[in-house]
Design a protein around this motif. Structure first.
Motif, short mmCIF file in Angstrom:
data_model
loop_
_atom_site.label_atom_id
_atom_site.label_comp_id
_atom_site.label_asym_id
_atom_site.label_seq_id
_atom_site.Cartn_x
_atom_site.Cartn_y
_atom_site.Cartn_z
N GLN A 1 12.32 -5.94 10.27
CA GLN A 1 10.72 -4.63 10.28
C GLN A 1 10.39 -4.55 9.25
O GLN A 1 8.83 -5.06 9.54
CB GLN A 1 11.21 -3.63 11.64
N ARG A 2 11.59 -3.87 8.72
CA ARG A 2 10.82 -3.29 7.14
C ARG A 2 10.06 -4.26 6.83
O ARG A 2 8.73 -4.07 5.87
CB ARG A 2 11.71 -2.89 6.37
N GLY B 1 2.70 -7.46 5.54
CA GLY B 1 1.68 -7.28 6.04
C GLY B 1 1.24 -8.13 7.94
O GLY B 1 0.33 -8.91 8.29
N GLN C 1 1.00 -0.89 -2.54
CA GLN C 1 1.55 -0.87 -1.58
C GLN C 1 2.57 0.23 -0.87
O GLN C 1 3.20 0.46 -0.30
CB GLN C 1 2.47 -1.79 -2.12
N ASP D 1 -4.20 -7.10 1.35
CA ASP D 1 -3.82 -5.89 1.75
C ASP D 1 -4.24 -4.41 1.37
O ASP D 1 -3.62 -3.51 1.89
CB ASP D 1 -2.56 -5.81 0.25
N THR E 1 2.25 -5.94 10.87
CA THR E 1 2.77 -6.00 11.62
C THR E 1 1.34 -5.25 11.50
O THR E 1 0.47 -4.92 10.40
CB THR E 1 4.10 -4.45 11.01
N ASP E 2 1.00 -4.10 12.39
CA ASP E 2 -0.35 -4.02 13.03
C ASP E 2 -0.20 -2.10 12.25
O ASP E 2 0.44 -2.06 11.78
CB ASP E 2 -0.47 -3.25 14.53
N ARG F 1 9.23 -7.11 7.37
CA ARG F 1 7.61 -7.41 8.08
C ARG F 1 6.31 -7.17 8.07
O ARG F 1 4.83 -6.94 7.77
CB ARG F 1 7.71 -7.38 9.62
N GLN F 2 6.61 -5.51 7.74
CA GLN F 2 5.76 -3.59 6.99
C GLN F 2 5.35 -4.56 5.97
O GLN F 2 3.98 -3.97 5.64
CB GLN F 2 6.46 -3.13 7.36
N ASN G 1 1.13 3.20 1.01
CA ASN G 1 0.23 2.50 1.15
C ASN G 1 2.00 2.86 2.70
O ASN G 1 2.07 3.45 4.21
CB ASN G 1 0.29 1.08 1.56
N LEU G 2 2.54 2.54 2.61
CA LEU G 2 5.04 1.73 3.65
C LEU G 2 5.15 2.91 3.13
O LEU G 2 5.20 3.54 4.33
CB LEU G 2 5.38 1.36 2.05
#
Length: 162
Positions: free
Chosen positions: A152-153, A159, A16, A59, A161-162, A155-156, A19-20
């Motif tokens: 927003q972070r 998962g 994760q 994920d 967000t797109d 939400r990212q 990915n971030l």
């Protein structure tokens, strides 16, 4: 080998983070490793293990995993319907485009009294997809009220967000 039973959890967390950070190749490698270790050490019929595997598969984000994820969650939902299980089930249903069923799953979680910003935000996304703008906005506002720092972070990370 008992000391390695939870290695998949660490690997999933590392995936994760990768990915971030935008390193999708490394994230995929770590998710694959995590899945292999998880399947090696876990009995999927044991309480909670199906849901944990589905969360890992979601994920990772490979659509090829969705039929198995649905099968696992349909089995899990028969034995428990807590908010986290319902949320995970809704995530699978959303990925499959089964918006009405996802809406119903999260509505059940909300009716149970859950106060988790992620669940309310996800419910908002579902309502938005179904064309229910006012209801979506209500859920988004509730998510922000529950956790005013929900950004927003976040939400990212979750998962959302797109």
């Amino acid at each position: 080998d008992y000391p390695n039973v939870w290695d998949h959890t660490a690997l999933q967390g590392m995936a994760q983070v990768a990915n971030l950070q935008g390193n999708r190749v490394e994230a995929q490698r770590l998710w694959q490793q995590a899945e292999e270790q998880f399947r090696q050490h876990q009995d999927l019929d044991t309480f909670g293990h199906r849901r944990a595997l589905v969360q890992l598969l979601l994920d990772r984000g490979n659509t090829v995993d969705l039929p198995e994820a649905l099968e696992l969650m349909e089995a899990d939902i028969k034995v428990r319907q807590d908010a986290e299980t319902l949320d995970t089930y809704a995530r699978v249903l959303m990925q499959l485009g089964r918006w009405d069923a996802a809406q119903q799953a999260l509505q059940t979680a909300i009716e149970q009294g859950t106060r988790h910003a992620v669940i309310f935000y996800r419910a908002g996304l579902i309502e938005q997809q179904l064309g229910n703008g006012p209801k979506a906005n209500q859920y988004f506002e509730t998510a922000q009220t529950i956790d005013p720092s929900f950004s927003q972070r976040d939400r990212q990370i979750w998962g959302l967000t797109d």
